[in-house]
Design a protein around this motif. Structure first.
Motif, PDB file in Angstrom:
ATOM      1  N   ASP A 355       0.806  -1.212   0.000  1.00  0.00           N
ATOM      2  CA  ASP A 355       0.000   0.000   0.000  1.00  0.00           C
ATOM      3  C   ASP A 355       0.841   1.264   0.000  1.00  0.00           C
ATOM      4  N   LYS A 356       1.989   1.200   0.662  1.00  0.00           N
ATOM      5  CA  LYS A 356       2.734   2.439   0.866  1.00  0.00           C
ATOM      6  C   LYS A 356       4.120   2.424   0.269  1.00  0.00           C
ATOM      7  N   ILE A 359       4.575   1.222  -6.149  1.00  0.00           N
ATOM      8  CA  ILE A 359       3.518   1.419  -7.128  1.00  0.00           C
ATOM      9  C   ILE A 359       3.432   0.075  -7.860  1.00  0.00           C
ATOM     10  N   MET A 362       3.754  -0.328 -11.606  1.00  0.00           N
ATOM     11  CA  MET A 362       4.960   0.188 -12.260  1.00  0.00           C
ATOM     12  C   MET A 362       6.024  -0.897 -12.307  1.00  0.00           C
ATOM     13  N   GLY A 380      15.223  17.811 -15.633  1.00  0.00           N
ATOM     14  CA  GLY A 380      13.889  17.238 -15.623  1.00  0.00           C
ATOM     15  C   GLY A 380      13.691  16.072 -16.576  1.00  0.00           C
ATOM     16  N   PHE A 381      14.649  15.827 -17.448  1.00  0.00           N
ATOM     17  CA  PHE A 381      14.493  14.703 -18.371  1.00  0.00           C
ATOM     18  C   PHE A 381      15.154  13.457 -17.807  1.00  0.00           C
ATOM     19  N   MET A 382      14.435  12.336 -17.881  1.00  0.00           N
ATOM     20  CA  MET A 382      14.947  11.090 -17.337  1.00  0.00           C
ATOM     21  C   MET A 382      16.102  10.584 -18.185  1.00  0.00           C
TER      22      MET A 382
ATOM     23  N   THR B 199      10.155  12.624 -18.702  1.00  0.00           N
ATOM     24  CA  THR B 199      10.620  13.529 -17.657  1.00  0.00           C
ATOM     25  C   THR B 199      10.283  12.987 -16.275  1.00  0.00           C
ATOM     26  N   SER B 200      10.978  13.528 -15.287  1.00  0.00           N
ATOM     27  CA  SER B 200      10.717  13.094 -13.921  1.00  0.00           C
ATOM     28  C   SER B 200       9.327  13.575 -13.490  1.00  0.00           C
ATOM     29  N   TYR B 201       8.893  14.681 -14.077  1.00  0.00           N
ATOM     30  CA  TYR B 201       7.538  15.147 -13.772  1.00  0.00           C
ATOM     31  C   TYR B 201       6.513  14.075 -14.156  1.00  0.00           C
ATOM     32  N   ARG B 203       6.941  10.931 -14.525  1.00  0.00           N
ATOM     33  CA  ARG B 203       7.085   9.769 -13.655  1.00  0.00           C
ATOM     34  C   ARG B 203       6.314   9.988 -12.354  1.00  0.00           C
ATOM     35  N   ARG B 204       6.417  11.224 -11.837  1.00  0.00           N
ATOM     36  CA  ARG B 204       5.722  11.521 -10.583  1.00  0.00           C
ATOM     37  C   ARG B 204       4.204  11.428 -10.758  1.00  0.00           C
ATOM     38  N   PHE B 206       2.541   9.624 -12.903  1.00  0.00           N
ATOM     39  CA  PHE B 206       2.185   8.203 -12.980  1.00  0.00           C
ATOM     40  C   PHE B 206       2.178   7.576 -11.585  1.00  0.00           C
ATOM     41  N   ALA B 207       3.159   7.943 -10.775  1.00  0.00           N
ATOM     42  CA  ALA B 207       3.245   7.372  -9.428  1.00  0.00           C
ATOM     43  C   ALA B 207       2.052   7.807  -8.576  1.00  0.00           C
ATOM     44  N   GLY B 210      -0.936   6.024  -9.768  1.00  0.00           N
ATOM     45  CA  GLY B 210      -0.871   4.575  -9.548  1.00  0.00           C
ATOM     46  C   GLY B 210      -1.100   4.208  -8.105  1.00  0.00           C
ATOM     47  N   ASN B 211      -0.531   4.949  -7.187  1.00  0.00           N
ATOM     48  CA  ASN B 211      -0.708   4.677  -5.766  1.00  0.00           C
ATOM     49  C   ASN B 211      -0.343   5.935  -4.978  1.00  0.00           C
ATOM     50  N   ALA B 214       1.731   5.487  -1.725  1.00  0.00           N
ATOM     51  CA  ALA B 214       3.120   5.112  -1.950  1.00  0.00           C
ATOM     52  C   ALA B 214       3.905   6.282  -2.522  1.00  0.00           C
ATOM     53  N   ALA B 215       3.248   7.104  -3.336  1.00  0.00           N
ATOM     54  CA  ALA B 215       3.933   8.273  -3.887  1.00  0.00           C
ATOM     55  C   ALA B 215       4.331   9.215  -2.763  1.00  0.00           C
ATOM     56  N   ILE B 220       7.282  12.187  -2.755  1.00  0.00           N
ATOM     57  CA  ILE B 220       6.722  12.974  -3.853  1.00  0.00           C
ATOM     58  C   ILE B 220       5.662  13.917  -3.295  1.00  0.00           C
TER      59      ILE B 220
END
Lengths: 524, 336
Positions: A355-356, A359, A362, A380-382, B199-201, B203-204, B206-207, B210-211, B214-215, B220
């Motif tokens: 739960d915590k 994700i 993912m 900001g880009f992965m 981007t990391s944005y 990803r955040r 989506f997180a 998604g949950n 957990a984010a 986050i």
């Protein structure tokens, strides 16, 4: 087909009472994985047969095949000599196979009685629920289970342990032939366990065959007549409980023996990393004072509900203290959010990883880098190649077993999931690592690995706070132990010298330190 | 004994076949459906597959598409935005009305600022106060429609000198033979898709979708993430209003009515789950285009325009069912 099965399993020829349930050469494949490879397993009437194996060994899959949730790709199931093929869980249930699951499947907004008889409510006048009979029958079952709550209680108001009892009560509605207990004591307190044991013995007397899955050796040796072990989806042998030892079983499970290693605890402590001064969250915990030094492992021991997780959450910025101070590296800090906490070098591996911690939808890699996205991105880009490097590093270091980084974490076993959560936090390079029940629901092998990891981390300079309900764990890893009871610190012990009795007294409120440990000097 | 074995085999085989078909349908069903429709329409109407018709459809779909791009982000973040319909009315009326009063540049800037403010209110209520997004945006839908009526006094607005303003380029212009609305749609879609995937944005978001718990436990800032999705959504609505206002050079008070549903239909049709944490802008584009082609095809076949409402309903149900079927299948095949 069946002749090969018998030759593979010597116990078939030696056993005198014929088994009520036989699983023979069960094979189950998932895309890319053979979860079960020709596994055979049987249960006699009135026997407790323990099923052991590390996480991912295939125990749950085998039980899901038995309960009709999965259909095997090969092999046969015999129930009372009759060949069965379960297309769905309903058919298995009808045949008298009941699975009491780790994850609870109760309807929280309904009463205990309604939950117990869900799907089979007693009726009168054709289609009206016979409430009187419903509650009478439920009360009868609850009495057999020695439950203290009423059949009219709302399930949402019950503690986790009581919910577990309702789950068990549900199984007793039908006259089951086989009952599978999957980690039944994971959420039970020490007081509630004997009640469960009584229930199991009662079922035994009625001739019910019982499959008992647990990671706790003491329970298994206490209850079972036979122990079967799975390893990596393969059947690895069956032992008579009376003729074997924990060492032998462990060896069979993981291929080596384990021993508690107190000597490996870290010994070099430096200055304070974390210090709590009379930390209070009104109505939750009060006047909590202790410290964690760099290079030290502090254990926090107490019963469920003693306020340990809440203290951790407050340090991690999830709750705001109503009084008291949190000092990091000697400085008073106000931590307003988890974001603040991470920025200050605090990591929390939460109690409830599904739960915590993760994700679930993912993939493994993305979960691993989630708390430190800045480190694997620029502007900001992965930078996915760097993410992969990070993932590979922790995957190798912690021996995380996955077919690929693309695997969704929801598909991993508990131990591997926990390693991903820990990896995620290690990658943030924290100064203070808090682990809340780091090995709950995890097999012996992974447990030892995680304990080893915790000690190694402390040796390399991390300050570590471990919250646990398991005494061997607290004793095995901690330099110091903070005991909590009902939202207060009752005692502080030396992790090497404390006796188990004292520890139990401290967490049940029967013992409070008279010596002025840090806890008391700070609050004065 | 043998018959049991055979029966088992047959069941397994049947199951396998069913699963395969379901799998295929849920992954490609919409596309197959789309192709069948295209084929059917082209049989009855010669114009349907002509280049000019296709360009028209894409141009018309771009307004819905631009909004859908923004709403997709909101949905991936685990929330809904139903307020986009009346926000579109608001922004369009505003930009058209202000055009003659303070000039096109001022009108555009002011319209963007005010639209973003509405988005910010949504974001504050849902992100920071944690209110339910369905209720908040539904209420906003009617509140903003009320604002529009108060502002315009119930009268429709238009631009007096329609042939002589550079404002026309957004809705009527062409660059290199491509309609400007289409270019805007494409550019927005690409920017947002890149933002979500690389981007990391992204990803955040989506997180968080998604949950959420957990984010938060991963450090986050959930509140900010949710807040930002509503700003993006509002920004997209403002862009759409620019196109719509410029194309029509006037606006009714309720010009955006029903857009929220069309946008949602496009997103669902594309296969983005309403549960959050999954989805993509590409899918949304496909969904929106399918919707556009079906509407266009129906018109070409001579059905009155309101039949599209019924057809949209059928499509939404179909899409949601396929989404569910897919989930159910996954539920039964997860292994631990």
């Amino acid at each position: 087909m069946s002749t090969t099965a018998i030759s593979r399993n010597p116990r078939h020829s030696a056993d005198s009472p014929s088994p009520v349930l036989s699983l023979i050469n069960i094979t189950k494949k998932f895309p890319g994985v053979i979860a079960l490879n020709k596994v055979s397993f049987d249960v006699r009437a009135g026997e407790v047969h323990a099923l052991l194996g590390e996480n991912g060994a295939g125990k749950s899959t085998l039980m899901k095949v038995l309960a009709g949730k999965h259909q095997p790709n090969g092999g046969q199931i015999f129930l009372a000599g009759e060949k069965k093929f379960f297309e769905n869980p309903k058919q298995a249930k009808k045949s008298g196979i009941v699975l009491i699951h780790q994850e609870q499947s109760l309807v929280p907004e309904m009463s205990v009685a309604e939950n117990i008889f869900l799907g089979s409510l007693p009726l009168k006048w054709g289609n009206r629920v016979d409430w009187k009979k419903l509650h009478a029958d439920s009360t009868e079952i609850l009495k057999r289970l020695k439950c203290t709550f009423s059949s009219r209680d709302m399930v949402s108001n019950l503690s986790i342990a009581k919910k577990q009892m309702v789950e068990i009560a549900r199984a007793l509605v039908f006259t089951p032939r086989i009952v599978v207990f999957d980690e039944p004591t994971a959420s039970l307190t020490d007081h509630e366990k004997p009640v469960l044991y009584d229930i199991i013995r009662n079922l035994q007397k009625q001739g019910v065959g019982i499959v008992y899955i647990s990671h706790r050796m003491d329970e298994i040796f206490h209850l079972s007549q036979r122990i079967s072990v799975l390893r990596d989806g393969e059947y690895n042998g069956t032992l008579n409980t009376a003729d074997t030892s924990e060492d032998e079983v462990t060896k069979l499970m993981i291929g080596r023996t384990l021993k508690l290693d107190h000597a490996s605890k870290p010994r070099e402590f430096k200055e304070n990393m974390l210090e709590l001064r009379s930390l209070t969250v009104k109505g939750v915990f009060e006047d909590i004072s202790f410290n964690v030094r760099k290079g030290e492992i502090v254990g926090m021991y107490g019963l469920v509900g003693a306020g340990r997780s809440e203290v951790a959450e407050t340090i991690f910025g999830l709750r705001q203290p109503s009084a008291g101070e949190i000092l990091l590296d000697g400085k008073v800090e106000s931590i307003r959010s988890t974001h603040d906490a991470v920025a200050r070098g605090i990591a929390l591996v939460p109690e409830d990883r599904k739960d915590k911690g993760l994700i679930l939808g993912m993939n493994c890699r993305d979960n691993m880098t989630l708390s430190a996205l800045g480190s694997v991105s620029s502007m900001g880009f992965m930078k996915t190649s760097e993410e992969k490097v990070v993932y590979d590093k922790y995957q190798r270091a912690m021996k995380i077993k996955t077919p690929s980084w693309r695997q969704k974490v929801g598909n991993l076993s508990g131990g591997n999931q926990q390693k991903i959560v820990i990896g995620k936090w290690l990658h943030t390079h924290p100064k203070l690592l808090i682990l809340d029940e780091p090995t709950r629901g995890i097999d012996v092998g992974s447990k030892a690995e995680i304990h080893g990891l915790i000690k190694e981390l402390a040796r390399s300079g991390y300050a570590v706070l471990v919250i646990s309900s398991e005494m061997p764990e607290v004793l095995g890893v901690s330099n110091r132990i903070i005991a909590m009871y009902e939202g207060r610190v009752t005692a502080e012990f030396d992790g090497d010298a404390v006796s188990e009795d004292k520890l139990v007294q401290a967490i049940t409120g029967q013992y409070v330190t008279e010596t002025s440990g840090p806890a008391h000097s700070a609050s004065a | 004994m043998a018959s049991i074995e055979q029966g088992k085999q047959a069941i397994l085989l049947n199951k396998k076949y069913k699963e395969g078909l379901l799998n295929f349908l849920s992954a490609q069903g919409i596309l197959v459906f789309f192709l069948i429709c295209m084929f059917a329409f082209s049989l009855f109407s010669e114009q349907f597959l002509s280049q000019s018709n296709i360009m028209t459809v894409v141009r018309q779909a771009s307004i819905i598409g631009i909004i859908a791009v923004g709403v997709t982000i909101v949905i991936i973040g685990g929330n809904l935005d139903l307020s986009v319909g009346s926000m579109l009315s608001f922004s369009t009326v505003l930009v058209v009305d202000l055009h003659d009063k303070i000039g096109p540049a001022g009108a555009i800037v002011l319209m963007f600022v005010l639209t973003l403010m509405i988005g910010a209110v949504n974001g504050l209520l849902i992100g920071f106060m944690r209110l339910n997004s369905l209720i908040v945006t539904l209420a906003m839908l009617s509140a903003v429609q009320g604002l529009v009526l108060i502002y315009s006094g119930g009268k429709n607005v238009d631009i007096a000198n329609q042939s002589d303003t550079w404002f026309a380029i957004f809705g009527r212009g062409y660059v290199l033979g491509i309609a400007v609305p289409v270019i805007l749609f494409a550019v927005l879609a690409i920017i947002v898709q890149v933002g979500m995937s690389y981007t990391s944005y992204g990803r955040r978001i989506f997180a968080v979708g998604g949950n959420p718990a957990a984010a938060v436990y991963s450090g986050i800032r959930r509140n900010w993430c949710v807040f930002s999705t509503y700003l993006i959504s509002a920004f997209c609505v403002a862009c759409a209003a620019l196109v719509l206002g410029s194309r029509v050079m006037g606006s009714q008070n309720n010009v955006g009515q029903g857009y929220e549903l069309l946008v949602l239909a496009g997103i669902i049709l594309g296969g983005t789950s309403l549960l959050g944490g999954a989805g993509s802008v590409w899918k949304t584009i496909i969904g929106v285009l399918i919707l556009g082609f079906i509407q266009n095809g129906l018109l070409l076949l001579g059905y009155p325009y309101y039949t599209q409402w019924l057809v949209t309903w059928v499509i939404i149900i179909l899409a949601v069912w396929l989404d569910l079927a897919n989930k159910r299948k996954r539920l039964f095949t997860t292994h631990s």
